[in-house]
Design an enzyme around this catalytic site. Structure first.
Site: not given
Ligand code: PRP
Ligand code: GLN
Ligand code: SF4
Ligand code: MG
Length: 511
Positions: A5, A340, A500
């Site tokens: 968020c 991104s 993660c």
């Molecule tokens: O393996 P997936 O489940 O497909 O997720 C990974 C993709 O999702 C995100 O892009 P996203 O389209 O959310 O945002 P962006 O346009 O900022 O790259 C990330 O940059 C990867 O491209």
């Molecule tokens: N993505 C977030 O930071 C979520 C904030 C909060 N846990 C909610 O679900 O509203």
């Molecule tokens: S588990 Fe991954 S996505 Fe979640 S806070 Fe840690 S680094 Fe960030």
């Molecule tokens: Mg992407």
């Protein structure tokens, strides 16, 4: 993947004449800049001063620009306020969970906005209910609001001690939260002691004058999840809130109230810049390291935001360079999965000397993530988002760089698209390590089984998604790319959550 968020807090300076700055519009501009952090719902709450018995608020579902019409913004009168743009991690998409949360307390109205997820939400929920307090939602953010509305166990004298209340909250829940809290004529900005989620402080400056902040009087002060919002608001970055720090914004300026370390506490005073000036480094260094979410650098944050003294864009570019060193490919062109991944693809190209050429045209009206229920819809979702630039691709060996693979929803259909458009070879290079573990700290990284990296052994992933080869950045490579540019004042220690990727969560999980 889903985003975190975004939170904003804004207070006008006492000396700012009426009508010069409209706080609700400033918060709106900040939320538009943080839109990439949450696209489900948003809210703005403003206060007309300490004597008010209620706050003004407007909330709604969807994107910020669609929710806040001129009519709604005009109703948000006041010289201070909070804003929030949400992606749900707890309590679902129900409109009652839309933030900021507000309650009436013995000392007047209180509002909070939260980015993150409380790892001990279940226990806190039980403790609050055991005290006979009813809760109206399943959101973890409501728990924060409820805890702050009560006096801390050590009690209070005549007036509420908001610093002590927040300190008590921090002691009760170690992570993960960045908060803005509004009460009377103050806004408090808080980062959990692990600094898992970001929060920074800015000065709202008069427009169109020389760029010498120290010489000019600020019009006010702001908190934001990311510094990218400051430019949109006509503000400049002062600094980040430190892990465990409680910072107070008031019409008189910025004050650091406390830093709650992991695990002991110090009580610094602040200087004119709101910087704590007597940090007890020994105490802070004794605790475990901070755990700032490394995925803010990889994917969540906007590339022009600054964390730990470095721009996110530069880190992504270094990730691409490091990836080219670790997993080179003999190819004709390097390209990106917009958006991104673009700095990483440019970094890969600079390091390898292979030209960077775009091969995908992205529809700017399709949002960041697109979670579709079935395979056909998912494939069509990629087709909806991307078109192939076939003349750039024809007969070429392409290295396609993406910043991350989560479910693999994006990568498979894109490879197909590129091959159909004439690519001779498609090599996938991922500018972050394989995602193998869920996140419990505010990011909706799915269950282990849904993560692509857990579905096949690494050697089989390339053929599984239809690539000629596939390689990820190493964890050490990512750490190196992140650490290289860190510039921190006050020698505050740094550290990053990589749970993660490696399963090392910053705190013991209670389940
Ligand atoms: O393996 P997936 O489940 O497909 O997720 C990974 C993709 O999702 C995100 O892009 P996203 O389209 O959310 O945002 P962006 O346009 O900022 O790259 C990330 O940059 C990867 O491209
Ligand atoms: N993505 C977030 O930071 C979520 C904030 C909060 N846990 C909610 O679900 O509203
Ligand atoms: S588990 Fe991954 S996505 Fe979640 S806070 Fe840690 S680094 Fe960030
Ligand atoms: Mg992407």
């Amino acid at each position: 993947m889903r985003e975190a968020c975004g939170v904003i807090g804004c207070v006008l300076a006492r000396s700012t004449p009426d009508g010069v700055v409209n706080v609700a519009r400033m918060i709106y501009l900040g939320l538009v800049a943080l839109q990439h952090r949450g696209q489900e719902s948003a809210g703005i709450v403003t206060s007309e001063g300490p004597a008010s018995t209620h706050f003004n608020y407007q909330k709604g579902d969807g994107l910020v620009a669609a929710i806040f019409t001129d009519e709604k913004l005009n109703k948000l009168k006041g010289d201070m306020g909070l804003g929030h743009t949400r992606y749900s991690t707890a309590g679902g998409r129900d409109p009652t969970n839309t933030q900021p949360f507000m309650v009436h307390t013995r000392h007047g109205p209180l509002a909070t906005a939260h980015n993150g997820e409380l790892i001990n939400a279940m226990a806190l929920r039980k403790a609050i209910m055991d005290r006979g307090v009813g809760l109206s939602t399943l959101s973890d953010s409501e728990l924060i609001t409820q805890m702050l509305s009560q006096a801390p166990p050590r009690g209070e004298k005549a007036k509420p001690d908001w610093g002590a209340r927040i300190r008590h909250l921090i002691e009760a829940t170690p992570t993960a939260y960045s908060l803005v809290v509004m009460q009377e004529d103050k806004i408090y900005g808080v980062r959990d002691p692990f600094g898992n989620r970001p929060l920074c402080i800015g000065r709202l400056m008069p427009l169109g004058t020389a760029n010498d902040d120290e010489q000019r009087k600020p019009l006010g002060w702001v908190f934001s999840s990311e510094s990218c919002a400051f430019q949109s608001m006509g503000a400049t970055l002062m600094r980040e809130v430190y892990p465990g720090e409680i910072v107070e914004l008031s019409p008189d300026g910025v004050r650091s109230l406390d830093i709650v370390p992991r695990p002991k506490r110090t009580a610094p005073h602040s200087n004119a810049h709101g910087d704590p000036d007597d940090i007890d480094h020994e105490t802070i260094l004794l605790g475990p390291p901070p755990a700032f979410c490394i995925f803010e650098y990889v994917y969540f944050a906007r590339a022009d935001s600054v964390f730990e003294g470095q721009q996110v864009y530069s880190v992504r570019q270094r990730c691409g360079r490091q990836l080219a060193i670790e997993s080179p490919v003999d190819a004709d062109i390097i390209s990106t999965v917009p958006e991104s991944a673009t700095p990483a693809a440019l970094g890969f190209s600079l390091e390898s000397g292979i030209p960077y050429i775009e091969v995908l045209c992205k529809n700017r009206y399709v949002g960041r993530s697109f979670i579709q229920p079935d395979t056909r819809s998912r494939k069509l979702a990629v087709a909806k988002k991307f078109g192939a630039l076939s003349e750039n691709l024809m007969g070429r060996r392409v290295v396609l760089v993406d910043d991350s693979i989560v479910r693999g929803t994006t990568v498979g259909p894109i490879i197909q698209l590129l091959r159909q458009a004439g690519a001779k070879e498609v090599h996938i290079r991922v500018a972050s390590p394989p995602l193998k573990h869920p996140c419990y700290m505010g990011i909706n990284i799915p269950t282990r089984g849904e993560l692509l990296a857990n579905q096949k052994p690494l050697e089989e992933l390339a053929s599984h998604v239809g690539a000629d080869s596939l390689a990820y950045l190493s964890i050490e490579g990512l750490r190196k790319a992140v650490r290289q540019g860190i510039v921190l004042k006050n020698n505050i220690p740094t550290g990053h959550c990589t749970a993660c990727l490696d399963g090392n969560y910053p705190v013991n999980l209670e389940w």
